[in-house]
Motif scaffolding. Sequence first.
Motif, PDB file in Angstrom:
ATOM      1  N   ASP A  55      15.614  10.863  47.771  1.00  0.00           N
ATOM      2  CA  ASP A  55      15.466  12.181  48.393  1.00  0.00           C
ATOM      3  C   ASP A  55      14.050  12.713  48.186  1.00  0.00           C
ATOM      4  O   ASP A  55      13.473  13.318  49.073  1.00  0.00           O
ATOM      5  CB  ASP A  55      16.484  13.159  47.796  1.00  0.00           C
ATOM      6  CG  ASP A  55      17.910  12.739  48.141  1.00  0.00           C
ATOM      7  OD1 ASP A  55      18.203  12.640  49.345  1.00  0.00           O
ATOM      8  OD2 ASP A  55      18.696  12.478  47.208  1.00  0.00           O
ATOM      9  N   VAL A  56      13.529  12.497  46.984  1.00  0.00           N
ATOM     10  CA  VAL A  56      12.188  12.997  46.666  1.00  0.00           C
ATOM     11  C   VAL A  56      11.390  11.903  45.963  1.00  0.00           C
ATOM     12  O   VAL A  56      11.884  11.277  45.027  1.00  0.00           O
ATOM     13  CB  VAL A  56      12.255  14.216  45.720  1.00  0.00           C
ATOM     14  CG1 VAL A  56      10.847  14.755  45.455  1.00  0.00           C
ATOM     15  CG2 VAL A  56      13.142  15.304  46.278  1.00  0.00           C
ATOM     16  N   ILE A  81      11.394  13.206  51.153  1.00  0.00           N
ATOM     17  CA  ILE A  81      10.278  14.115  50.877  1.00  0.00           C
ATOM     18  C   ILE A  81       9.293  13.380  49.973  1.00  0.00           C
ATOM     19  O   ILE A  81       9.694  12.820  48.954  1.00  0.00           O
ATOM     20  CB  ILE A  81      10.778  15.390  50.153  1.00  0.00           C
ATOM     21  CG1 ILE A  81      11.750  16.155  51.051  1.00  0.00           C
ATOM     22  CG2 ILE A  81       9.610  16.274  49.739  1.00  0.00           C
ATOM     23  CD1 ILE A  81      12.430  17.310  50.339  1.00  0.00           C
ATOM     24  N   SER A 152      11.783  24.537  43.121  1.00  0.00           N
ATOM     25  CA  SER A 152      11.771  25.017  44.503  1.00  0.00           C
ATOM     26  C   SER A 152      12.521  24.056  45.415  1.00  0.00           C
ATOM     27  O   SER A 152      13.191  24.479  46.355  1.00  0.00           O
ATOM     28  CB  SER A 152      10.331  25.218  44.991  1.00  0.00           C
ATOM     29  OG  SER A 152       9.688  23.978  45.138  1.00  0.00           O
ATOM     30  N   LEU A 153      12.433  22.758  45.112  1.00  0.00           N
ATOM     31  CA  LEU A 153      13.184  21.775  45.907  1.00  0.00           C
ATOM     32  C   LEU A 153      14.677  22.009  45.765  1.00  0.00           C
ATOM     33  O   LEU A 153      15.431  21.971  46.737  1.00  0.00           O
ATOM     34  CB  LEU A 153      12.866  20.359  45.415  1.00  0.00           C
ATOM     35  CG  LEU A 153      11.521  19.784  45.824  1.00  0.00           C
ATOM     36  CD1 LEU A 153      11.236  18.515  45.038  1.00  0.00           C
ATOM     37  CD2 LEU A 153      11.512  19.485  47.319  1.00  0.00           C
TER      38      LEU A 153
END
Lengths: 263, 429
Positions: A55-56, A81, A152-153
Amino acid sequence: MSAKKPRLAVWKFASCDGCQLSLLDCEDELLAIAEAIDIAYFPEAMRAGVRGAYDVSLVEGSVTTPHDAQRIQDVRRRSKILITIGACATAGGIQALRNFRDVREFASIVYAHPAYIDTLATSTAIADHVKVDFELRGCPISKAQLVDVVASLLAGRKPATPAHSTCIECKIAGNVCVMVAHGTPCLGPVTHAGCGALCPSYDRGCYGCYGPKETPNAPSLSSRLAELGMDAGAIARVYSTFNSNAEAFRQESERHGAQNDQD
Amino acid sequence: MARRTIKTDYLARVEGEGGLKVVVRDGAVKSAELSIFEPPRFFEAFLRGRAGMEVSDIVARICGICPVAYQMSAVHALENALGVTIDGPIRDLRRLLYCGEWIESHTLHVHMLHAPDFLGFSGSIDMARVHGDEVRRGLEIKKAGNEILRLLGGREIHPINVRIGGFFRAPRKQEFAELAEKLKRARDLAAEVVRWVATFDFPERERDYQFVSLSHPAEYPFNEGRIVSNRGLDVAACDYDDHFVETHEKRSTALRSHMRDGSTYLVGPLARYALNFEKLSPIARDAAKHAGLGPVCRNPYRSIVVRAVETLYAIDEALRIIDAYEAPERSFVDLEWRAGAGYAATEAPRGLLYHRYTMSDEGTILDAQIVPPTSQNQACIEEDLQNYAGAFLDLPDEQLRHRCEQTVRNYDPCISCATHFLRLDMDRA
């Protein structure tokens, strides 16, 4: 809930490992982060192979070899991301000083057999190769900003990383201006915020390790640096360290002569 | 099974990118290679032409885990070229900064990189699910070390307060008060860690290593001392190149060091401990004794215990320095640039770190040589694999691979540091 945890990967390209170490330096937050996020690939901290998609992705380091130029494409494909962490990944890092010289000459200074060394002529930012979703500045990055980006994610908001200058942070910190009060050369007026105006807090001028702020006026600062006694070579060098390949710093350095001039 | 190849393409829980390959033939280890594919960054090349004042900020970027070591070797080498010796509170502050880095780096290795090998986890995060208290204790000690770096250096990674001649700003005595309380607690915790790691299950493997470290008449070495060995070597840093040599091999972007006579040697905690045991503070010596360590430890798997003892020592030493500290009137001494060559070796957490610079009369760097500890240990690591892997050959491949990786991690190798160092005239290939 655990099935829904976002999967995180940490990737290394040419770098000192310092920015990914910032994650392990989050002594108060690390275990909480690991509760909220599935840290699925992080070779500096754990044995585990690359598997599937993430995901990141946090990407540290710059692209300096043909192999890494390929590898970053694979990282991009696997990542929803992609966030670059630090000056190497966002601007090429200190190793981008090769971009202004002959890399074969560099290799022959360091290695007995330069032919064994498979390297590109340039060190480039990740964004020069693939789409980057967010860039975190600094050499190294700020731990507080890293935690904020992760938070923040999870919260689905925008990270709070203002693009104004280090000068603003100096005012917030209540520092006396080292350039005005002591005549100490300082890159604060053109440098991206994030460190909390660290160097001026320790009685030294900012040396620009967070790279250029938004819309910097470097030529104006350079005139002031010259008045303070810096010659053209010194001005060229001061822009030519950890973010030498960032556009505003590169231009200003080149305007003052050859980068990292050698005999 | 006449031939068996154990490969780890990407070695985890080390700093930087490397792999290893062990070839077994007819039940014996035929070859063992550590390959390093960390991309080169050419520090020694781009240091040429930089001003002497810029060097300590630049070389810090060689390693995010031990930037202080690079800063310290650099400022000492440059001051050596200028004929300057730093004494008094500034010298003490440098030692204190180094304590911070040892505490942070050793604790990282003990808890997050090495302990998972002994307890059977992939890393400290999954280890924390079972050994949460131990991991949290490690994080608290690590944080105390990092607080020294933050207060005195400005930040944990790439500190900004170090300069040739001293510091940009020297803290006032009272700024250390809160830190001292945290360090006292960390000292108690660090003593517990020594007891904890001593209970791990260690393979009984020893070799007669050639240990090399600094030695100082009055103190456990950080910044100063002569380069000594357990085979009678005793030289100043300026004579380093007469005794040690680096070579460059095709499989590696890092260089390998040997003694000039071709022998391999070991730097780092085992060497420092064996050559300086008497200089440890009583609390550290006691902890070592209760952990079952003699004054010499030749089992590299037990290096985790020695690191824990050195961590305890570094906290104790930091407290001693803070207690005795009186702020200097000026935070740095003035220097006059002049042409010359300077040499220094200091003790990075992973071992001896040698720097040499030549400068022009305006203080411009003409030439630089940097030899990090992992380059010096590389040959020793391969010999360990060659010698010790044989005893693990009856294990299935995955477990054997794990044992081989652990054998490499004994050295806390920092591959980011080890990459890209060699002098042209050192070619023996």
